[in-house]
Motif scaffolding. Sequence first.
Motif, short mmCIF file in Angstrom:
data_model
loop_
_atom_site.label_atom_id
_atom_site.label_comp_id
_atom_site.label_asym_id
_atom_site.label_seq_id
_atom_site.Cartn_x
_atom_site.Cartn_y
_atom_site.Cartn_z
N LEU A 1 0.83 -1.20 0.00
CA LEU A 1 0.00 0.00 0.00
C LEU A 1 0.87 1.25 0.00
O LEU A 1 1.89 1.31 0.67
CB LEU A 1 -0.93 0.00 1.22
CG LEU A 1 -1.90 -1.19 1.32
CD1 LEU A 1 -2.91 -0.95 2.43
CD2 LEU A 1 -2.62 -1.43 -0.01
N SER B 1 -0.02 -0.35 -4.84
CA SER B 1 -1.37 0.21 -4.93
C SER B 1 -1.39 1.61 -4.34
O SER B 1 -1.37 1.79 -3.12
CB SER B 1 -2.36 -0.69 -4.17
OG SER B 1 -3.65 -0.13 -4.19
N SER B 2 -1.44 2.62 -5.21
CA SER B 2 -1.50 4.00 -4.74
C SER B 2 -1.58 4.98 -5.91
O SER B 2 -0.79 4.89 -6.86
CB SER B 2 -0.27 4.36 -3.90
OG SER B 2 -0.35 5.68 -3.43
N SER C 1 -6.07 4.65 -6.93
CA SER C 1 -6.70 4.70 -5.61
C SER C 1 -6.29 5.96 -4.85
O SER C 1 -5.17 6.44 -4.94
CB SER C 1 -6.34 3.46 -4.80
OG SER C 1 -4.95 3.33 -4.66
N THR D 1 -7.88 3.71 1.31
CA THR D 1 -7.74 2.26 1.52
C THR D 1 -8.90 1.49 0.91
O THR D 1 -8.72 0.35 0.45
CB THR D 1 -7.65 1.95 3.03
OG1 THR D 1 -6.66 2.81 3.62
CG2 THR D 1 -7.22 0.51 3.26
N ASN E 1 -7.90 1.14 -2.56
CA ASN E 1 -6.78 0.20 -2.61
C ASN E 1 -7.30 -1.23 -2.76
O ASN E 1 -6.84 -2.00 -3.62
CB ASN E 1 -5.95 0.26 -1.34
CG ASN E 1 -5.04 1.48 -1.25
OD1 ASN E 1 -4.83 2.01 -0.19
ND2 ASN E 1 -4.50 1.93 -2.38
N SER F 1 -7.14 -3.17 -6.35
CA SER F 1 -6.13 -4.24 -6.30
C SER F 1 -6.77 -5.58 -6.63
O SER F 1 -6.18 -6.41 -7.34
CB SER F 1 -5.49 -4.30 -4.91
OG SER F 1 -4.72 -3.14 -4.65
N THR G 1 1.80 -3.04 4.80
CA THR G 1 1.57 -1.64 5.14
C THR G 1 2.12 -1.41 6.54
O THR G 1 2.56 -2.36 7.20
CB THR G 1 0.08 -1.26 5.05
OG1 THR G 1 -0.06 0.15 5.19
CG2 THR G 1 -0.74 -1.95 6.13
N SER H 1 -6.63 -1.71 7.31
CA SER H 1 -6.44 -2.29 5.98
C SER H 1 -6.95 -3.73 5.92
O SER H 1 -7.63 -4.12 4.96
CB SER H 1 -4.96 -2.26 5.60
OG SER H 1 -4.48 -0.94 5.58
#
Length: 249
Positions: A81, A120-121, A157, A160, A163, A167, A184, A192
């Motif tokens: 993340l 993922s971001s 994303s 969260t 995310n 994902s 994370t 999360s």
Amino acid sequence: MYFIFSKVLLFLLFPLNWIIIFLLIALFSKRQKLKRKCFITGVVLLIIFSNPLLLYLFAKNWDVNSAPLNKNKVYSSVIVLGGFSGEDKNGNGVFNENADRFIQGVKLKEEGRVSHILISSGNGNLGQSKFKEAVWTQSVLKEFNLPDSAVLIEPDSRNTFENATFSKQILQKAHLQPPYILVTSAYHMRRSLYIFKKEGMDVVPYSSGRITSNVKFSFLDYMMPDAGVLAGWCTYLKELIGLTVAHLK
């Protein structure tokens, strides 16, 4: 709208903001009784939220430990993340205090524990910016000589919830089977895990950046006020509010 509302709510709930508000009222109010009450309240809040011991005790109970990994298994992907980097004044990517997320993700790939790494971001800032954390990280991973075929990015994303949703779509499209390793920060793992599991994803927690590691502190270390602790409370209050909102959603 939810994204903007959550940012505003967090700003209003941060302890430092309330400390400043109470002290400003105490400074400028002409009513002596109100001035005294606001000054005392501001000082008490400052003492509480700058105490390292109180933050340590809260973090110790909040942070989620890493789950043991199957030593005989190569997991299909590690999901890292974002939030470990940002952009400087020139728009270039730079790592921040959460960089251990990136380090642990790369470490798992280098050790052969996973076949793929998914970053993922997108960009969680309210202001306009073209910076995409996952895209920038992909360029960094190329410098580590990771093959393009082993790197997946999710650059859209902003939080969260997204995310987890985005994902899942990418991993299913790539035909990568669960369970996945979720990386994370320890303070962010509780929220999360809840969100990813509500999304129906089978993930194994792999926490990074614990502030409650086995560091030896003296009694004086716990009693002396620390301005950095105020920032720590902001982080944990954000997580607490975020988890509450996740349950309500």
